[in-house]
Design a protein around this motif. Structure first.
Motif, PDB file in Angstrom:
ATOM      1  N   GLY A   2       0.797  -1.214   0.000  1.00  0.00           N
ATOM      2  CA  GLY A   2       0.000   0.000   0.000  1.00  0.00           C
ATOM      3  C   GLY A   2       0.833   1.268   0.000  1.00  0.00           C
ATOM      4  N   LYS A   3       0.340   2.257  -0.705  1.00  0.00           N
ATOM      5  CA  LYS A   3       0.992   3.564  -0.753  1.00  0.00           C
ATOM      6  C   LYS A   3       0.277   4.518   0.193  1.00  0.00           C
ATOM      7  N   ILE A   4       0.975   5.567   0.591  1.00  0.00           N
ATOM      8  CA  ILE A   4       0.399   6.648   1.376  1.00  0.00           C
ATOM      9  C   ILE A   4       0.234   7.822   0.421  1.00  0.00           C
ATOM     10  N   ILE A   5      -1.020   8.245   0.227  1.00  0.00           N
ATOM     11  CA  ILE A   5      -1.328   9.248  -0.784  1.00  0.00           C
ATOM     12  C   ILE A   5      -2.064  10.427  -0.151  1.00  0.00           C
ATOM     13  N   LEU A   6      -1.539  11.619  -0.356  1.00  0.00           N
ATOM     14  CA  LEU A   6      -2.243  12.842   0.006  1.00  0.00           C
ATOM     15  C   LEU A   6      -3.126  13.202  -1.178  1.00  0.00           C
ATOM     16  N   ASN A   7      -4.415  13.374  -0.947  1.00  0.00           N
ATOM     17  CA  ASN A   7      -5.345  13.762  -2.002  1.00  0.00           C
ATOM     18  C   ASN A   7      -6.244  14.837  -1.434  1.00  0.00           C
ATOM     19  N   MET A   8      -6.089  16.063  -1.933  1.00  0.00           N
ATOM     20  CA  MET A   8      -6.908  17.153  -1.405  1.00  0.00           C
ATOM     21  C   MET A   8      -7.069  18.279  -2.407  1.00  0.00           C
ATOM     22  N   ALA A   9      -8.091  19.086  -2.134  1.00  0.00           N
ATOM     23  CA  ALA A   9      -8.359  20.265  -2.955  1.00  0.00           C
ATOM     24  C   ALA A   9      -7.693  21.480  -2.319  1.00  0.00           C
ATOM     25  N   THR A  10      -7.278  22.393  -3.173  1.00  0.00           N
ATOM     26  CA  THR A  10      -6.680  23.636  -2.709  1.00  0.00           C
ATOM     27  C   THR A  10      -7.142  24.775  -3.609  1.00  0.00           C
ATOM     28  N   SER A  11      -7.168  25.952  -3.035  1.00  0.00           N
ATOM     29  CA  SER A  11      -7.415  27.137  -3.856  1.00  0.00           C
ATOM     30  C   SER A  11      -6.173  27.388  -4.711  1.00  0.00           C
ATOM     31  N   THR A  47      -7.675   2.884   4.257  1.00  0.00           N
ATOM     32  CA  THR A  47      -7.511   3.637   5.496  1.00  0.00           C
ATOM     33  C   THR A  47      -7.478   5.127   5.197  1.00  0.00           C
ATOM     34  N   ALA A  48      -8.161   5.898   6.049  1.00  0.00           N
ATOM     35  CA  ALA A  48      -8.105   7.363   6.010  1.00  0.00           C
ATOM     36  C   ALA A  48      -7.304   7.822   7.222  1.00  0.00           C
ATOM     37  N   ILE A  49      -6.276   8.623   6.974  1.00  0.00           N
ATOM     38  CA  ILE A  49      -5.392   9.124   8.031  1.00  0.00           C
ATOM     39  C   ILE A  49      -5.623  10.624   8.152  1.00  0.00           C
ATOM     40  N   MET A  50      -5.774  11.112   9.383  1.00  0.00           N
ATOM     41  CA  MET A  50      -6.018  12.541   9.559  1.00  0.00           C
ATOM     42  C   MET A  50      -5.641  12.999  10.956  1.00  0.00           C
ATOM     43  N   GLY A  51      -5.571  14.310  11.108  1.00  0.00           N
ATOM     44  CA  GLY A  51      -5.381  14.922  12.408  1.00  0.00           C
ATOM     45  C   GLY A  51      -6.724  15.167  13.080  1.00  0.00           C
ATOM     46  N   ALA A  52      -6.670  15.638  14.315  1.00  0.00           N
ATOM     47  CA  ALA A  52      -7.872  15.830  15.126  1.00  0.00           C
ATOM     48  C   ALA A  52      -8.840  16.848  14.523  1.00  0.00           C
ATOM     49  N   LYS A  53      -8.328  17.971  14.044  1.00  0.00           N
ATOM     50  CA  LYS A  53      -9.218  19.008  13.495  1.00  0.00           C
ATOM     51  C   LYS A  53      -9.927  18.518  12.235  1.00  0.00           C
ATOM     52  N   THR A  54      -9.211  17.789  11.395  1.00  0.00           N
ATOM     53  CA  THR A  54      -9.829  17.232  10.191  1.00  0.00           C
ATOM     54  C   THR A  54     -10.893  16.217  10.580  1.00  0.00           C
ATOM     55  N   TYR A  55     -10.619  15.406  11.590  1.00  0.00           N
ATOM     56  CA  TYR A  55     -11.602  14.439  12.070  1.00  0.00           C
ATOM     57  C   TYR A  55     -12.850  15.155  12.600  1.00  0.00           C
ATOM     58  N   GLU A  56     -12.646  16.217  13.379  1.00  0.00           N
ATOM     59  CA  GLU A  56     -13.790  16.974  13.904  1.00  0.00           C
ATOM     60  C   GLU A  56     -14.615  17.582  12.776  1.00  0.00           C
ATOM     61  N   GLN A  57     -13.943  18.039  11.717  1.00  0.00           N
ATOM     62  CA  GLN A  57     -14.679  18.570  10.576  1.00  0.00           C
ATOM     63  C   GLN A  57     -15.473  17.457   9.904  1.00  0.00           C
ATOM     64  N   THR A  58     -14.884  16.271   9.793  1.00  0.00           N
ATOM     65  CA  THR A  58     -15.593  15.125   9.231  1.00  0.00           C
ATOM     66  C   THR A  58     -16.836  14.819  10.058  1.00  0.00           C
ATOM     67  N   LEU A  99       3.205  -0.131   9.019  1.00  0.00           N
ATOM     68  CA  LEU A  99       2.126  -1.120   9.065  1.00  0.00           C
ATOM     69  C   LEU A  99       1.159  -0.939   7.889  1.00  0.00           C
ATOM     70  N   LEU A 100       0.843   0.306   7.570  1.00  0.00           N
ATOM     71  CA  LEU A 100      -0.086   0.581   6.469  1.00  0.00           C
ATOM     72  C   LEU A 100       0.498   0.158   5.121  1.00  0.00           C
ATOM     73  N   ARG A 101       1.783   0.289   4.970  1.00  0.00           N
ATOM     74  CA  ARG A 101       2.416  -0.091   3.700  1.00  0.00           C
ATOM     75  C   ARG A 101       2.397  -1.598   3.476  1.00  0.00           C
ATOM     76  N   GLU A 102       2.163  -2.373   4.523  1.00  0.00           N
ATOM     77  CA  GLU A 102       2.052  -3.827   4.382  1.00  0.00           C
ATOM     78  C   GLU A 102       0.673  -4.250   3.875  1.00  0.00           C
ATOM     79  N   LYS A 103      -0.283  -3.349   3.897  1.00  0.00           N
ATOM     80  CA  LYS A 103      -1.646  -3.666   3.465  1.00  0.00           C
ATOM     81  C   LYS A 103      -1.740  -3.661   1.943  1.00  0.00           C
ATOM     82  N   LYS A 104      -2.756  -4.334   1.428  1.00  0.00           N
ATOM     83  CA  LYS A 104      -2.961  -4.385  -0.022  1.00  0.00           C
ATOM     84  C   LYS A 104      -3.483  -3.063  -0.565  1.00  0.00           C
ATOM     85  N   LYS A 105      -4.361  -2.417   0.192  1.00  0.00           N
ATOM     86  CA  LYS A 105      -4.949  -1.160  -0.262  1.00  0.00           C
ATOM     87  C   LYS A 105      -4.089   0.027   0.159  1.00  0.00           C
ATOM     88  N   ASP A 106      -4.225   1.113  -0.591  1.00  0.00           N
ATOM     89  CA  ASP A 106      -3.521   2.347  -0.272  1.00  0.00           C
ATOM     90  C   ASP A 106      -4.170   3.027   0.929  1.00  0.00           C
TER      91      ASP A 106
END
Length: 172
Positions: A2-11, A47-58, A99-106
């Motif tokens: 599995g890869k770790i990928i940042l995917n986000m929108a920006t102005s 897997t979705a990885i995030m910080g606390a503020k992003t989680y609270e927004q979710t 640990l995440l890189r050992e998984k099949k999914k990103d």
């Protein structure tokens, strides 16, 4: 592996949210039949990885990312989403990433800027997918902060949408 990928929108001027964390400026870019590749991306991630503020927004959106597991980096006690597998962790993200890189999914690094900076500074990201929205916010929350050294990225692809949105895909 599995890869770790940042995917986000920006102005166009590099902000992911307004100073108060609002992403309402994105609302007029939700078109029926156009999700800028997010459904396909969600399907490739386990897997979705995030910080606390992003989680609270979710939580405020009353939404979770399908069947993805969650890893939330926080020092605080946060409410859980019933029926979802979410792990609250703190400290250096390197062990979690191994640990995440050992998984099949990103894994999707959702945000925020401090956590993104840690991943970049520790060379933990494999890819970045940045969706540039044709808006200028002037001020707000940046994609990342406190990058310790210049990072060279390789452009792997671009996609242009009819509404002026441009998606850029980079690898490290």
């Amino acid at each position: 592996m599995g890869k770790i990928i940042l995917n986000m929108a920006t102005s166009l001027d590099g902000f992911t949210a307004e100073e108060n964390g609002s992403v309402d400026w994105l609302n007029d870019f939700f078109h029926p039949g156009e999700d800028y590749g997010m459904q396909t991306f969600h399907e490739q991630c386990g897997t979705a990885i995030m910080g606390a503020k992003t989680y609270e927004q979710t939580l405020s959106f009353n939404y979770w990312y399908g069947n993805m597991q969650g890893i939330v980096f926080t020092e605080r006690d946060l409410p859980r989403i019933e029926g979802k597998s979410i792990q609250f962790v703190s400290g250096d993200p390197k062990e979690i990433v191994l640990l995440l890189r050992e998984k099949k999914k990103d894994s999707w690094l959702v945000g925020g800027s401090s956590l993104i900076s840690q991943f970049i500074n520790k060379n933990l990201l494999n890819e970045m997918i940045i969706t540039v929205v044709p808006r200028l916010l002037g001020k707000g929350l940046p994609i990342c902060q406190d990058i310790k050294e210049i990072k060279k990225l390789k452009l792997d692809g671009t996609k242009t949408y009819k509404d002026g949105v441009v998606q850029l895909k980079y690898s490290f």
